[in-house]
Design a protein around this motif. Sequence first.
Motif, PDB file in Angstrom:
ATOM      1  N   PRO A  79      28.497  35.365  54.675  1.00 22.17           N
ATOM      2  CA  PRO A  79      29.496  34.292  54.780  1.00 22.17           C
ATOM      3  C   PRO A  79      29.285  33.213  53.726  1.00 22.17           C
ATOM      4  N   LEU A  80      29.236  33.652  52.481  1.00 23.41           N
ATOM      5  CA  LEU A  80      28.946  32.743  51.375  1.00 23.41           C
ATOM      6  C   LEU A  80      30.226  32.047  50.904  1.00 23.41           C
ATOM      7  N   ARG A  81      30.115  30.794  50.612  1.00 23.61           N
ATOM      8  CA  ARG A  81      31.230  30.018  50.079  1.00 23.61           C
ATOM      9  C   ARG A  81      31.770  30.711  48.832  1.00 23.61           C
ATOM     10  N   THR A  82      33.047  31.045  48.831  1.00 21.95           N
ATOM     11  CA  THR A  82      33.654  31.842  47.767  1.00 21.95           C
ATOM     12  C   THR A  82      34.752  31.057  47.062  1.00 21.95           C
ATOM     13  N   ILE A  83      34.714  31.051  45.731  1.00 21.45           N
ATOM     14  CA  ILE A  83      35.739  30.331  44.970  1.00 21.45           C
ATOM     15  C   ILE A  83      36.547  31.320  44.137  1.00 21.45           C
ATOM     16  N   TYR A  84      37.857  31.110  44.137  1.00 23.04           N
ATOM     17  CA  TYR A  84      38.777  31.987  43.409  1.00 23.04           C
ATOM     18  C   TYR A  84      39.691  31.140  42.544  1.00 23.04           C
ATOM     19  N   PHE A  85      39.639  31.379  41.240  1.00 25.82           N
ATOM     20  CA  PHE A  85      40.498  30.663  40.300  1.00 25.82           C
ATOM     21  C   PHE A  85      41.783  31.471  40.138  1.00 25.82           C
ATOM     22  N   GLU A  86      42.777  31.129  40.927  1.00 26.78           N
ATOM     23  CA  GLU A  86      44.027  31.885  40.915  1.00 26.78           C
ATOM     24  C   GLU A  86      44.866  31.475  39.718  1.00 26.78           C
ATOM     25  N   SER A  87      45.362  32.470  38.997  1.00 26.83           N
ATOM     26  CA  SER A  87      46.147  32.217  37.786  1.00 26.83           C
ATOM     27  C   SER A  87      47.528  32.841  37.924  1.00 26.83           C
ATOM     28  N   PRO A  88      48.558  32.164  37.444  1.00 25.70           N
ATOM     29  CA  PRO A  88      49.906  32.743  37.475  1.00 25.70           C
ATOM     30  C   PRO A  88      50.031  33.939  36.535  1.00 25.70           C
ATOM     31  N   CYS A  89      49.039  34.128  35.658  1.00 23.88           N
ATOM     32  CA  CYS A  89      49.070  35.246  34.714  1.00 23.88           C
ATOM     33  C   CYS A  89      48.454  36.519  35.298  1.00 23.88           C
ATOM     34  N   ALA A  90      47.838  36.424  36.470  1.00 20.07           N
ATOM     35  CA  ALA A  90      47.170  37.586  37.067  1.00 20.07           C
ATOM     36  C   ALA A  90      48.192  38.563  37.638  1.00 20.07           C
ATOM     37  N   PHE A  91      47.834  39.831  37.652  1.00 18.84           N
ATOM     38  CA  PHE A  91      48.699  40.831  38.273  1.00 18.84           C
ATOM     39  C   PHE A  91      48.784  40.564  39.773  1.00 18.84           C
ATOM     40  N   PRO A  92      49.979  40.715  40.378  1.00 13.88           N
ATOM     41  CA  PRO A  92      50.118  40.491  41.825  1.00 13.88           C
ATOM     42  C   PRO A  92      49.155  41.358  42.634  1.00 13.88           C
ATOM     43  N   GLU A  93      48.894  42.566  42.144  1.00  8.52           N
ATOM     44  CA  GLU A  93      47.997  43.466  42.859  1.00  8.52           C
ATOM     45  C   GLU A  93      46.565  42.899  42.910  1.00  8.52           C
ATOM     46  N   ILE A  94      46.180  42.191  41.836  1.00  7.38           N
ATOM     47  CA  ILE A  94      44.850  41.585  41.810  1.00  7.38           C
ATOM     48  C   ILE A  94      44.756  40.492  42.862  1.00  7.38           C
ATOM     49  N   ASN A  95      45.789  39.645  42.918  1.00  8.08           N
ATOM     50  CA  ASN A  95      45.794  38.583  43.918  1.00  8.08           C
ATOM     51  C   ASN A  95      45.754  39.151  45.329  1.00  8.08           C
ATOM     52  N   SER A  96      46.564  40.193  45.574  1.00  4.21           N
ATOM     53  CA  SER A  96      46.598  40.808  46.906  1.00  4.21           C
ATOM     54  C   SER A  96      45.239  41.384  47.276  1.00  4.21           C
ATOM     55  N   PHE A  97      44.635  42.098  46.336  1.00  2.63           N
ATOM     56  CA  PHE A  97      43.322  42.690  46.596  1.00  2.63           C
ATOM     57  C   PHE A  97      42.289  41.608  46.896  1.00  2.63           C
ATOM     58  N   THR A  98      42.349  40.517  46.148  1.00  2.46           N
ATOM     59  CA  THR A  98      41.389  39.428  46.348  1.00  2.46           C
ATOM     60  C   THR A  98      41.472  38.877  47.763  1.00  2.46           C
ATOM     61  N   TYR A  99      42.680  38.550  48.201  1.00  2.00           N
ATOM     62  CA  TYR A  99      42.843  37.956  49.531  1.00  2.00           C
ATOM     63  C   TYR A  99      42.539  38.957  50.649  1.00  2.00           C
ATOM     64  N   GLU A 100      42.885  40.227  50.434  1.00  2.00           N
ATOM     65  CA  GLU A 100      42.573  41.255  51.435  1.00  2.00           C
ATOM     66  C   GLU A 100      41.054  41.432  51.564  1.00  2.00           C
ATOM     67  N   THR A 101      40.362  41.429  50.432  1.00  3.35           N
ATOM     68  CA  THR A 101      38.903  41.601  50.440  1.00  3.35           C
ATOM     69  C   THR A 101      38.217  40.426  51.116  1.00  3.35           C
ATOM     70  N   VAL A 102      38.697  39.230  50.806  1.00  3.58           N
ATOM     71  CA  VAL A 102      38.131  38.023  51.419  1.00  3.58           C
ATOM     72  C   VAL A 102      38.262  38.084  52.942  1.00  3.58           C
ATOM     73  N   ALA A 103      39.437  38.538  53.410  1.00  6.22           N
ATOM     74  CA  ALA A 103      39.664  38.629  54.854  1.00  6.22           C
ATOM     75  C   ALA A 103      38.800  39.719  55.487  1.00  6.22           C
ATOM     76  N   THR A 104      38.672  40.847  54.785  1.00  4.56           N
ATOM     77  CA  THR A 104      37.905  41.970  55.324  1.00  4.56           C
ATOM     78  C   THR A 104      36.439  41.620  55.527  1.00  4.56           C
ATOM     79  N   TYR A 105      35.874  40.878  54.592  1.00  6.39           N
ATOM     80  CA  TYR A 105      34.436  40.603  54.642  1.00  6.39           C
ATOM     81  C   TYR A 105      34.112  39.182  55.077  1.00  6.39           C
ATOM     82  N   GLY A 106      35.095  38.499  55.619  1.00  2.06           N
ATOM     83  CA  GLY A 106      34.852  37.198  56.218  1.00  2.06           C
ATOM     84  C   GLY A 106      34.313  36.146  55.278  1.00  2.06           C
ATOM     85  N   LEU A 107      34.854  36.095  54.077  1.00  2.84           N
ATOM     86  CA  LEU A 107      34.386  35.126  53.092  1.00  2.84           C
ATOM     87  C   LEU A 107      35.149  33.813  53.214  1.00  2.84           C
ATOM     88  N   PRO A 108      34.472  32.673  53.345  1.00  2.00           N
ATOM     89  CA  PRO A 108      35.145  31.375  53.372  1.00  2.00           C
ATOM     90  C   PRO A 108      35.660  31.035  51.975  1.00  2.00           C
TER      91      PRO A 108
END
Length: 462
Positions: A79-108
Amino acid sequence: MEIDEAVRGSSDRRLRTKYDNAVYVVQRAFALYPFEEVAFSFNGGKDSTVLLHLLRAGYYLHKSSSGGGVEMNTVQNCPLRTIYFESPCAFPEINSFTYETVATYGLPLETIHSDFKSGLEGLLKERPTKAIFIGTRIGDPNAVGQEQFSPSSPGWPPFMRVNPILDWSYRYTSIGSIYDTVPNALLSDSSTGKSFRPAYMLSDGRLERAGRTKKNSVSSNGTNNTEVEQAISRSASIIVVGDEMLFGTVEDKFGAALCKKLHAIGWRVSHVSVVCNEIDSVAEEVERCKSKDDMVFLFGGLGPLHSDISLAGVAKAFGVRLAPDEEFEEYLSQLIGDNYTGDRNEIKCKNVIILAATNVDELETEWGCLLDTQESGLVTAKPFMSKHLSTSLLDVKIAPVVAKLCIEFSDVYIGCHRISRSGPLVVSFIGKDNQRVEAAAHKLSSSFEGQFSQIDDCKEAV
């Protein structure tokens, strides 16, 4: 813990070693810093995803070793403090994967919508952060000079960069932003020419960014595709094989000449080394250089004598048997004609070229052959521009100004040297953008009015 069990049960000794080293770094960081003052930079990419699972394993082992009555079968996530620098230039799939992974592994998660430096400044002001886990590898452009524990660079917010996978490698293709990424042609399915194989099937890890900056477009300043490709930095290593150099009986002039030739076609030389006439020494040096540079040049130790072990060393580094490159030999035979003997020529194995030249004059002939054939892989890049200034000022006088220039002009190499202790100090500015080179040199000159003079060649300062 499933990751720890799987790796320790693997028959891959190299994987187990790298895993042990990485989780040791993770455990060490958790022992050095309070857990609430440590963060994890996650961007959904392959490096940070691998790091995520190493953090899970390292946290499990850390909790296991510290005891405290914790039920270890319940420790599956970190449960480590996790920071994500979200960019409008990122692929939508990357953003989706990031948020899904964070939820799956309980990352704050803390999402930041600004550039990395500004985001870190705000982050550290809000909450004390002493260390940040980052998925940097030694082959990354920003990895120069970093170790597993490296303080942030001058001018950046103060924190400890923790790099558990610094010495890891892989053969995945790399994804950039929506503006500079196209499918990697090296993964194209040859049977159809339309579909692409999975990223992990890339056979040459050095070409992970082959899908970058290749979209057919013209930038706002009129730069076209060819200009962008020429601006891509290419690097080379030079390996000299010869006991005679190590004994001091022969002076190596070949390496310096090759550095100049590579520099003239826009290539950067990252490393020059001299190794002894032993197969293992050559193999180890080639293994180290071939994975981090676009090209490796090796000379010396080529022939029929007992000390000529370069070919065997290169073959061992690649895990292959010795075999002639008949296509390349045929080309040289046609190019050189009657002067071609067949027993002394350049030999190429993937990105390693063994040169047969024994002096600078012979190098001239071989270098022309290499530039004339596409098989050599020597692509002419945008040339370097340079400017050299000379001064009689003391090093300590200009050191603070030069240090600031290195930060302000990070795209320009700024180097200083003296021909002798009593001679003038030469400051060199080298880069691919002439305006930036001129601006950096002008800023130094204007800081010490009348104290610098321009020289055309560093030897003029003698």
